[in-house]
Design an enzyme around this catalytic site. Sequence first.
Site, PDB file in Angstrom:
ATOM      1  N   HIS B  81      28.795 -43.001 -29.445  1.00 18.57           N
ATOM      2  CA  HIS B  81      28.196 -43.480 -30.696  1.00 18.57           C
ATOM      3  C   HIS B  81      27.584 -42.294 -31.445  1.00 18.57           C
ATOM      4  O   HIS B  81      27.853 -42.101 -32.638  1.00 18.57           O
ATOM      5  CB  HIS B  81      27.141 -44.543 -30.403  1.00 18.57           C
ATOM      6  CG  HIS B  81      26.303 -44.909 -31.584  1.00 18.57           C
ATOM      7  ND1 HIS B  81      26.786 -45.604 -32.673  1.00 18.57           N
ATOM      8  CD2 HIS B  81      25.004 -44.651 -31.871  1.00 18.57           C
ATOM      9  CE1 HIS B  81      25.831 -45.768 -33.551  1.00 18.57           C
ATOM     10  NE2 HIS B  81      24.735 -45.206 -33.100  1.00 18.57           N
ATOM     11  N   ASP B 110      41.703 -26.632 -58.042  1.00 20.06           N
ATOM     12  CA  ASP B 110      41.752 -26.985 -56.617  1.00 20.06           C
ATOM     13  C   ASP B 110      40.768 -26.060 -55.931  1.00 20.06           C
ATOM     14  O   ASP B 110      40.032 -25.336 -56.585  1.00 20.06           O
ATOM     15  CB  ASP B 110      43.172 -26.816 -56.033  1.00 20.06           C
ATOM     16  CG  ASP B 110      43.407 -27.751 -54.840  1.00 20.06           C
ATOM     17  OD1 ASP B 110      42.584 -27.764 -53.891  1.00 20.06           O
ATOM     18  OD2 ASP B 110      44.395 -28.491 -54.858  1.00 20.06           O
ATOM     19  N   TRP B 145      25.299 -36.916 -26.740  1.00 21.04           N
ATOM     20  CA  TRP B 145      25.965 -36.132 -27.784  1.00 21.04           C
ATOM     21  C   TRP B 145      25.531 -34.680 -27.713  1.00 21.04           C
ATOM     22  O   TRP B 145      26.196 -33.802 -28.238  1.00 21.04           O
ATOM     23  CB  TRP B 145      25.665 -36.709 -29.176  1.00 21.04           C
ATOM     24  CG  TRP B 145      24.391 -36.251 -29.795  1.00 21.04           C
ATOM     25  CD1 TRP B 145      23.147 -36.760 -29.593  1.00 21.04           C
ATOM     26  CD2 TRP B 145      24.218 -35.167 -30.720  1.00 21.04           C
ATOM     27  NE1 TRP B 145      22.225 -36.072 -30.324  1.00 21.04           N
ATOM     28  CE2 TRP B 145      22.848 -35.095 -31.034  1.00 21.04           C
ATOM     29  CE3 TRP B 145      25.095 -34.259 -31.317  1.00 21.04           C
ATOM     30  CZ2 TRP B 145      22.326 -34.153 -31.915  1.00 21.04           C
ATOM     31  CZ3 TRP B 145      24.587 -33.318 -32.209  1.00 21.04           C
ATOM     32  CH2 TRP B 145      23.209 -33.276 -32.493  1.00 21.04           C
ATOM     33  N   SER B 175      37.549 -26.994 -37.602  1.00 22.45           N
ATOM     34  CA  SER B 175      37.735 -27.704 -38.861  1.00 22.45           C
ATOM     35  C   SER B 175      36.603 -27.417 -39.841  1.00 22.45           C
ATOM     36  O   SER B 175      36.827 -27.078 -41.004  1.00 22.45           O
ATOM     37  CB  SER B 175      37.819 -29.205 -38.573  1.00 22.45           C
ATOM     38  OG  SER B 175      37.705 -29.949 -39.750  1.00 22.45           O
ATOM     39  N   SER B 176      35.362 -27.537 -39.336  1.00 24.31           N
ATOM     40  CA  SER B 176      34.216 -27.358 -40.235  1.00 24.31           C
ATOM     41  C   SER B 176      34.086 -25.930 -40.723  1.00 24.31           C
ATOM     42  O   SER B 176      33.776 -25.688 -41.892  1.00 24.31           O
ATOM     43  CB  SER B 176      32.922 -27.759 -39.518  1.00 24.31           C
ATOM     44  OG  SER B 176      32.939 -29.125 -39.210  1.00 24.31           O
ATOM     45  N   HIS B 259      19.642 -28.172 -35.087  1.00 21.89           N
ATOM     46  CA  HIS B 259      18.750 -28.525 -36.165  1.00 21.89           C
ATOM     47  C   HIS B 259      19.355 -28.278 -37.542  1.00 21.89           C
ATOM     48  O   HIS B 259      19.320 -29.179 -38.390  1.00 21.89           O
ATOM     49  CB  HIS B 259      17.337 -27.943 -36.054  1.00 21.89           C
ATOM     50  CG  HIS B 259      16.492 -28.720 -36.963  1.00 21.89           C
ATOM     51  ND1 HIS B 259      15.942 -29.941 -36.611  1.00 21.89           N
ATOM     52  CD2 HIS B 259      16.255 -28.561 -38.278  1.00 21.89           C
ATOM     53  CE1 HIS B 259      15.369 -30.465 -37.676  1.00 21.89           C
ATOM     54  NE2 HIS B 259      15.543 -29.642 -38.696  1.00 21.89           N
ATOM     55  N   GLU B 261      22.253 -28.580 -38.147  1.00 18.68           N
ATOM     56  CA  GLU B 261      23.228 -29.670 -38.243  1.00 18.68           C
ATOM     57  C   GLU B 261      22.641 -30.893 -38.936  1.00 18.68           C
ATOM     58  O   GLU B 261      23.316 -31.536 -39.744  1.00 18.68           O
ATOM     59  CB  GLU B 261      23.727 -30.035 -36.843  1.00 18.68           C
ATOM     60  CG  GLU B 261      24.515 -31.322 -36.733  1.00 18.68           C
ATOM     61  CD  GLU B 261      25.872 -31.275 -37.421  1.00 18.68           C
ATOM     62  OE1 GLU B 261      26.288 -30.169 -37.823  1.00 18.68           O
ATOM     63  OE2 GLU B 261      26.488 -32.331 -37.573  1.00 18.68           O
ATOM     64  N   TYR B 263      20.424 -30.952 -41.195  1.00 15.94           N
ATOM     65  CA  TYR B 263      20.353 -30.706 -42.628  1.00 15.94           C
ATOM     66  C   TYR B 263      21.747 -30.696 -43.249  1.00 15.94           C
ATOM     67  O   TYR B 263      21.924 -31.095 -44.398  1.00 15.94           O
ATOM     68  CB  TYR B 263      19.568 -29.428 -42.923  1.00 15.94           C
ATOM     69  CG  TYR B 263      18.137 -29.644 -42.562  1.00 15.94           C
ATOM     70  CD1 TYR B 263      17.598 -29.082 -41.412  1.00 15.94           C
ATOM     71  CD2 TYR B 263      17.344 -30.489 -43.320  1.00 15.94           C
ATOM     72  CE1 TYR B 263      16.289 -29.356 -41.055  1.00 15.94           C
ATOM     73  CE2 TYR B 263      16.050 -30.760 -42.965  1.00 15.94           C
ATOM     74  CZ  TYR B 263      15.522 -30.194 -41.828  1.00 15.94           C
ATOM     75  OH  TYR B 263      14.245 -30.478 -41.461  1.00 15.94           O
ATOM     76  N   SER B 274      20.979 -36.976 -56.375  1.00 16.32           N
ATOM     77  CA  SER B 274      20.590 -36.208 -57.557  1.00 16.32           C
ATOM     78  C   SER B 274      21.587 -36.327 -58.687  1.00 16.32           C
ATOM     79  O   SER B 274      21.244 -36.052 -59.834  1.00 16.32           O
ATOM     80  CB  SER B 274      20.395 -34.735 -57.189  1.00 16.32           C
ATOM     81  OG  SER B 274      19.309 -34.583 -56.309  1.00 16.32           O
ATOM     82  N   HIS B 308      11.556 -27.587 -31.903  1.00 15.02           N
ATOM     83  CA  HIS B 308      10.761 -28.815 -31.914  1.00 15.02           C
ATOM     84  C   HIS B 308      11.499 -29.928 -31.177  1.00 15.02           C
ATOM     85  O   HIS B 308      10.931 -30.970 -30.907  1.00 15.02           O
ATOM     86  CB  HIS B 308      10.368 -29.253 -33.334  1.00 15.02           C
ATOM     87  CG  HIS B 308      11.499 -29.674 -34.218  1.00 15.02           C
ATOM     88  ND1 HIS B 308      11.568 -29.329 -35.538  1.00 15.02           N
ATOM     89  CD2 HIS B 308      12.590 -30.444 -34.002  1.00 15.02           C
ATOM     90  CE1 HIS B 308      12.653 -29.857 -36.079  1.00 15.02           C
ATOM     91  NE2 HIS B 308      13.287 -30.544 -35.168  1.00 15.02           N
ATOM     92  N   HIS B 309      12.744 -29.700 -30.807  1.00 18.65           N
ATOM     93  CA  HIS B 309      13.447 -30.637 -29.942  1.00 18.65           C
ATOM     94  C   HIS B 309      13.106 -30.379 -28.478  1.00 18.65           C
ATOM     95  O   HIS B 309      13.592 -31.084 -27.608  1.00 18.65           O
ATOM     96  CB  HIS B 309      14.955 -30.495 -30.129  1.00 18.65           C
ATOM     97  CG  HIS B 309      15.415 -30.769 -31.526  1.00 18.65           C
ATOM     98  ND1 HIS B 309      15.778 -32.028 -31.958  1.00 18.65           N
ATOM     99  CD2 HIS B 309      15.559 -29.948 -32.601  1.00 18.65           C
ATOM    100  CE1 HIS B 309      16.128 -31.966 -33.239  1.00 18.65           C
ATOM    101  NE2 HIS B 309      16.004 -30.717 -33.648  1.00 18.65           N
ATOM    102  N   THR B 334      11.095 -30.877 -48.537  1.00 14.28           N
ATOM    103  CA  THR B 334      11.733 -32.178 -48.447  1.00 14.28           C
ATOM    104  C   THR B 334      10.933 -33.215 -49.234  1.00 14.28           C
ATOM    105  O   THR B 334      11.492 -34.007 -50.002  1.00 14.28           O
ATOM    106  CB  THR B 334      11.849 -32.607 -46.980  1.00 14.28           C
ATOM    107  OG1 THR B 334      12.192 -31.470 -46.180  1.00 14.28           O
ATOM    108  CG2 THR B 334      12.892 -33.675 -46.809  1.00 14.28           C
ATOM    109  N   LYS B 337      11.315 -33.069 -53.023  1.00 16.23           N
ATOM    110  CA  LYS B 337      12.504 -33.730 -53.578  1.00 16.23           C
ATOM    111  C   LYS B 337      12.233 -35.202 -53.880  1.00 16.23           C
ATOM    112  O   LYS B 337      12.666 -35.726 -54.917  1.00 16.23           O
ATOM    113  CB  LYS B 337      13.672 -33.609 -52.602  1.00 16.23           C
ATOM    114  CG  LYS B 337      14.278 -32.222 -52.556  1.00 16.23           C
ATOM    115  CD  LYS B 337      15.475 -32.194 -51.616  1.00 16.23           C
ATOM    116  CE  LYS B 337      16.163 -30.852 -51.643  1.00 16.23           C
ATOM    117  NZ  LYS B 337      16.851 -30.591 -52.910  1.00 16.23           N
ATOM    118  N   ARG B 456      14.474 -43.442 -23.836  1.00 15.63           N
ATOM    119  CA  ARG B 456      15.803 -43.450 -24.442  1.00 15.63           C
ATOM    120  C   ARG B 456      16.888 -43.426 -23.400  1.00 15.63           C
ATOM    121  O   ARG B 456      16.677 -43.030 -22.261  1.00 15.63           O
ATOM    122  CB  ARG B 456      16.005 -42.167 -25.259  1.00 15.63           C
ATOM    123  CG  ARG B 456      15.399 -42.121 -26.608  1.00 15.63           C
ATOM    124  CD  ARG B 456      15.606 -40.743 -27.182  1.00 15.63           C
ATOM    125  NE  ARG B 456      16.931 -40.617 -27.772  1.00 15.63           N
ATOM    126  CZ  ARG B 456      17.308 -39.601 -28.522  1.00 15.63           C
ATOM    127  NH1 ARG B 456      16.475 -38.618 -28.734  1.00 15.63           N
ATOM    128  NH2 ARG B 456      18.510 -39.546 -29.026  1.00 15.63           N
TER     129      ARG B 456
END
Lengths: 437, 639
Positions: B81, B110, B145, B175-176, B259, B261, B263, B274, B308-309, B334, B337, B456
């Site tokens: 998931h 293009d 994950w 790919s990315s 982290h 990731e 964002y 926006s 912080h993780h 953040t 915004k 968890r």
Amino acid sequence: MPRKRPRRLASALILVAGALVLAACGEKYPNSTFTHLTEFNTIIDGLWNRLLLLGTIVFVFVEVLLVFTLIKFRRREGAPEPKQTHGNSTLEITWTIIPALILVLIAVPTVKAIWETEAKAIPGALEVQVIGHQWWWEFRYPQYGVVTANELYLPAGRTVNFQLNSKDVIHSFWTPQLGGKRDVIANRTNYIWYTPDSSLAGSVFNGFCTEYCGSSHANMRFHVFTVAPADFESWAAHQKENAAGSPLEAAAPVAAPKVASVAGIKVSRAAKPAPAASVQPATTGYVFPLDKMPPYTLPQTPLPVGDREVKYDDSLLPGGDASRGHELVTNMAHMGEVPCLTCHIIKGEYKGVLTDDNAKAPNLTHFATRHTFAGGIYRADAPTLARWVKNAEHMKPGSLMTTLGAGQYWPSMKQTRTTGLDDRQIADIVAYLLSLK
Amino acid sequence: MATTAATPTFAPHTAASYGQTGIWSWITTVDHKRIGALYLYTALFFFLFGGLEAGLIRWQLAQPNQHIVSAEFYNQLFTMHGTTMIFLAIMPLSAAFFNFLIPLQIGARDVAFPRLNAFSYWVYVLGGTFMTLPIFFNSAPNGGWFGYAPLSTLPYSSGLNIDFWVMGLQILGISSLAAAFNFITTIINMRAPGMTLMRMPMFTWMSFVVQFLLVLAFPVITIALVFLLFDRFFGTNFYEIAAGADPLLWQHLFWIFGHPEVYILILPAFGLVSEILPTFSRKPLFGYNVMVYSGIMIGFLAFGVWAHHMFAVGMGATADTVFALTTMLIGIPTGVKIFNWIATMWGGQIRFTAAMKFAIGLIALFTIGGISGVMHSSPPADLQQTDTYFIVAHFHYVLFGGSIMGIFAGIYYYYPKITGRYMNETLGTWHFWSTFVAMNLTFFPMHFSGMLGMPRRIYTYDAGQGWDTFNMISSIGAGLLILATLFFVVNFLKSRKSGAVASGDAWGAGTLEWSIPSPPPDYNFAEIPVVTSRYPLWDLKHPERTAGIAHSAPDVMTITGAHATPVHEETGHKTAAELGIPMPFNTVKPAIAALAIVMMFGGLIFMHVGHFAVAMTITISSACLFVGTLYAWLTSPLE
């Protein structure tokens, strides 16, 4: 879209939220983190209250502002073109500075709390080594010479300094009512300490593994018993002693047998035979009374069903003989079918190459003083124990304990056992385990 | 115009050689709009699949001590998931928008490397399939994950599950990364004349920041995975605790990627919001400059907060303090915004289309997720929160309430541009409200169960622990969320044939993509316009809206010496041939190269089922196929 609908839905949402809040205040929450039972949790709870207050203020402010904006500035028929503002420096500075100030209000007590709670424990604290295994907890009290599993006894009012380590994957040691958590990691030692309040004598708390550690992560629980200091001393003194029924003169054979051998093992000619009459008597120490354990500390895990069901004839249990069980478990002649002592230590009994450090399974010396087992998921009663001994892996997914029952399917080996224990032998073994007071 | 190495000699092609119909035309397309559509359909499929995985999770957790699924299968479910939603749903949904929108927004025909673009898509879909199929054989990845070592090392995960995970993630990383290089080059080099960086639309800007995050973060997880791959396949000891390794190595490497990731997951949605708010408030975005700078700041600070993780791993007081402070700091840009968005709507004439509802929904729900995020930033408090359902609540508010809401907003908004028809507004309203309510019903109770002690990643929990009611409510919410999504699926599929026809300027917006027909012709712009401000179409149609911002002179010379065209609305449908625009050839080489990559990595797995020779044969021959295809690709002209 009719304008009334969002308002009606918003009211519905508020009702649901309200119901949740009411529910939160109504029921019993035995694992709530909002306690002041230790100085550690008191500090954390103080921080939490500040975070909640500031968070609520920001939430209300932003959401009310948002909803106000949506209502006040929704499109009206025939209205003129809105004022085309592109920005405002003053506003930008204001709504940067104010959140920064709010964060300072969080940062200062945070940093203070970090240094307070991560300072070294006071000298004279009770030292407890916590060792995580897949999927059970080992507890050692080096100052008392005690090695036990899954049930942690602490003297109320005394600081306990935990040294945390893992023998395999990463786990996390958590007693939500008593303090924050700390990971237990192989090849490094972590520390955490707290002082259970002296008023907590006679209490029991749930503990959980809180770092995903594989198949039975959900089943790696433990209990903390905070007891009066005198009761703790009594408990520890007793836990240190050798197992009831173990030979008083330990005559270890010179040649250590191979752990995986099948047939009986010859005792070396050089060893003295143990004197038959001289065994460790069953003594007692303090044990937390079972009837004082609140319902939320007594597991309600159902026995497995379906293709994991472990069938056992409970009527055999009263006929189980502890001395026959003792013979089965501790006589190395039965090592092949009853390999308990190749992983478990029963202090005073034969242990071969096992030491506290390389034993892969819980220490069973005083197993009968524990009210739960298998990582706190089952009551330590005879029917459950029998099924456990017969097929541990069916009882607890992924369990590394050998499936022992004859004819039982052994999942990790992907085969059905042809040899193994029959139900009567299991009844004897269970009787023996329950005699290990 | 796409650049080529040699001087282009124009050779007119007939429509037939472009092969614009049929499956083969989709497999060989290099058109960014088609590739965007492929990403969209594929990612929506994976989103639904991940949602079903979540449905099973919530079914299992609805009551204590259930056995709907086994422990082993549950652990695969929650792993897949998370992996599916992050890597196969949200990132590719963002990529769908990068692909479709960025060239249109900057006035290009293009992307810089159209074949590389196709390659990125094929690697994604083949890699995603590679990683998803194993669940049908009870062999799906099951290490979470985040795949912490040492659980993910061979001694503790001896099956094929983690192998699929390691290989799958490596493949998706390719790919990315390829796409990131593509879009960076596109945005830097191919903007229309007059479009300075500070005139780029917000979606393009946020996407630009995201591409840099990708380029800097993905190599780190690549290394982490290479170490794990080598440990599992070639006997190295990067993470092997028996050899004395420190398990925290994996965690640091993973979160230095992980982290940024998150964002990567949220900034595109921010960009879409926006775009949408100004259109439906009938006034420009408030504080454009600050919105750009805050996006850049977030990207920069994203690399300074990773630990912080790890507040529970015992890093020590100094590290905990530093990361607490940097994490609090990133809350400021953040939060800024959120205020700028509200100020955009303030004083406007708000039109509540479905797209606008979802954009507003993001503001409301992301705020909640942001607040709980700040709560985690305090390490001592986090020691109670981390690894509990309180964290699950937080990230679902920012990922579902943030990214997914923003992406839905973008789909409703850009559907007319992509297909030429509007989505149904009534169904959209039902979709929005049912999602909004169900989402809160599912995830708000998790704040409570977490702080009340629920860990968890547990496949079941005992009764009497105080968690039963919260879990039941969450599970009901999850069921409703699945139903709510059906409104969307029906709308999405139906509107292709029966939606109201849309013009080029479907919503009265101000950016370049709305100046061409809906759907756009394959060449996008018949004549690349000169951009004179941040809202070129409003300059043309509503000049009073842009009177307050800087403009440049409308007369600009192109590199060929001709006067560049001013901004204009294109309504005609001349073909590229009639206009004299060279179009790139369709080619199957990117798809073959992608297949070769997947087989190269996947082949190694045969080593773990005792077929070393088979593994080497597949891997080496796929590598040869890849090199050969790449050679053919690089030596054939684009157009």
